[in-house]
Scaffold this active site. Structure first.
Site, PDB file in Angstrom:
ATOM      1  N   TYR A 149       0.838  -1.205   0.000  1.00  8.95           N
ATOM      2  CA  TYR A 149       0.000   0.000   0.000  1.00  8.95           C
ATOM      3  C   TYR A 149       0.871   1.253   0.000  1.00  8.95           C
ATOM      4  O   TYR A 149       0.692   2.151  -0.839  1.00  8.95           O
ATOM      5  CB  TYR A 149      -0.920   0.010   1.219  1.00  8.95           C
ATOM      6  CG  TYR A 149      -1.746   1.270   1.325  1.00  8.95           C
ATOM      7  CD1 TYR A 149      -2.825   1.488   0.468  1.00  8.95           C
ATOM      8  CD2 TYR A 149      -1.447   2.251   2.271  1.00  8.95           C
ATOM      9  CE1 TYR A 149      -3.580   2.648   0.551  1.00  8.95           C
ATOM     10  CE2 TYR A 149      -2.198   3.406   2.365  1.00  8.95           C
ATOM     11  CZ  TYR A 149      -3.267   3.603   1.505  1.00  8.95           C
ATOM     12  OH  TYR A 149      -4.002   4.760   1.591  1.00  8.95           O
TER      13      TYR A 149
ATOM     14  N   LYS B 116       1.315   4.209  -2.979  1.00  8.56           N
ATOM     15  CA  LYS B 116       1.036   5.623  -2.750  1.00  8.56           C
ATOM     16  C   LYS B 116       2.285   6.475  -2.931  1.00  8.56           C
ATOM     17  O   LYS B 116       2.206   7.625  -3.387  1.00  8.56           O
ATOM     18  CB  LYS B 116       0.448   5.815  -1.348  1.00  8.56           C
ATOM     19  CG  LYS B 116      -0.959   5.239  -1.194  1.00  8.56           C
ATOM     20  CD  LYS B 116      -1.940   5.885  -2.172  1.00  8.56           C
ATOM     21  CE  LYS B 116      -3.373   5.450  -1.936  1.00  8.56           C
ATOM     22  NZ  LYS B 116      -4.323   6.116  -2.865  1.00  8.56           N
TER      23      LYS B 116
END
Length: 290
Positions: A151, A155
């Site tokens: 994750y 990002k």
């Protein structure tokens, strides 16, 4: 003649989420909102039939679905779009050693490549409007948080790419904003099925900690989606360009990350997540195996 109402398209607008909060905020400010989501049954009830709101089914992982959305928007706006908000995304809490490459690629497809696909598809409409591209990233992309490698990396990639797109789109008359979002109080964690830690995992001994980490504990004290959305709209209408930190303790997190030595910042993060003690349990469990 009255000026045309400004338009905004937002992806990932399921009820209760950040996208829904953004949609409500833009709607309150008088925009024509193109509210999009993959599952129409999750349309926010207060916006579904509101004036100046067009609900579109959109799967950001489907080129065909994106093309259909472009056609729909162009028909209603005369080929213009003032603001595109790439908000769709998903979290994943899982040790890297237990994450399948397939799951990792799926997460990057949604969190990184989908915003790129949306930008490419809608750029003619943004250029015509001399509009604004808004990419929803996360403060997690700036932080080395254990068990969030996929994750956070997706990002981080979006933060870097969005800043490069800022330079590339500037001569085309399109402004780019990168939302570096901290915590917002949403049901996002409730809507994601947490992958189970396999019994063979080195981290099985701390599985309960990992499940709690994936249960939304980082949202405590965070603003609701509408409050968050109003802050974003304010920044966009003020002409902000580049990174905009927003969400719970956004200013403090931004300056701490920017000014503190990495070791000090990691210690602060560890104090909040209590991860060092959990990693120590993993080390002890490994010794017991031998």
């Amino acid at each position: 003649m009255a000026p045309a109402r400004k338009s905004v398209l937002i992806t990932g607008c399921s009820a209760g989420g950040i996208g829904a909060g953004l949609a409500e905020a833009f709607h309150q400010k008088g925009y024509h909102v193109f509210l999009t989501l993959r599952n129409l049954s999750k349309t926010p009830t207060d916006l579904g039939n509101a004036p100046n709101v067009t609900v579109l089914q959109l799967d950001v992982l489907s080129a065909e679905s994106i093309a259909t959305a472009v056609e729909s928007v162009a028909r209603e706006t005369g080929g213009r779009l003032d603001i595109l908000v790439n908000n769709s995304g998903q979290n994943l809490v899982m040790p890297a050693l237990d994450t399948t490459l397939e799951d990792g690629r799926k997460l990057f497809d949604l969190n990184f490549f989908a915003p790129m696909a949306m930008m490419q598809a809608f750029i003619p409409l943004l250029i015509k409007a001399r509009g604004c591209l808004v990419n929803q990233s996360s403060a997690a992309g700036c932080m080395a948080m254990p068990f969030l490698s996929m994750y956070n990396s997706s990002k981080a990639a979006l933060i870097m790419a969005s800043d490069i797109w800022r330079r590339e789109l500037e001569p085309l008359g399109v402004r780019t904003v990168t939302l570096v979002t901290t915590s917002v109080k949403t049901p996002a964690f409730e809507n994601v099925t947490m992958p189970r830690i396999p019994e063979t995992s080195y981290y099985y001994v701390i599985r309960d900690y990992l499940y709690r980490l994936g249960g939304g504990q980082l949202q405590e004290g965070a603003p609701d989606p509408l409050t968050y959305g109003l802050g974003v709209v304010k920044a966009i209408e003020a002409g902000k360009v580049g990174e905009v930190w927003v969400g719970k303790d956004a200013g403090m997190n931004h300056w701490s990350w920017k000014l503190l030595p990495k070791s000090t910042f990691d210690s602060m993060l560890d104090g909040f997540l209590k991860v060092s003690g959990e990693l120590a349990k993993v080390a002890e469990a490994l010794k017991a195996r031998k």
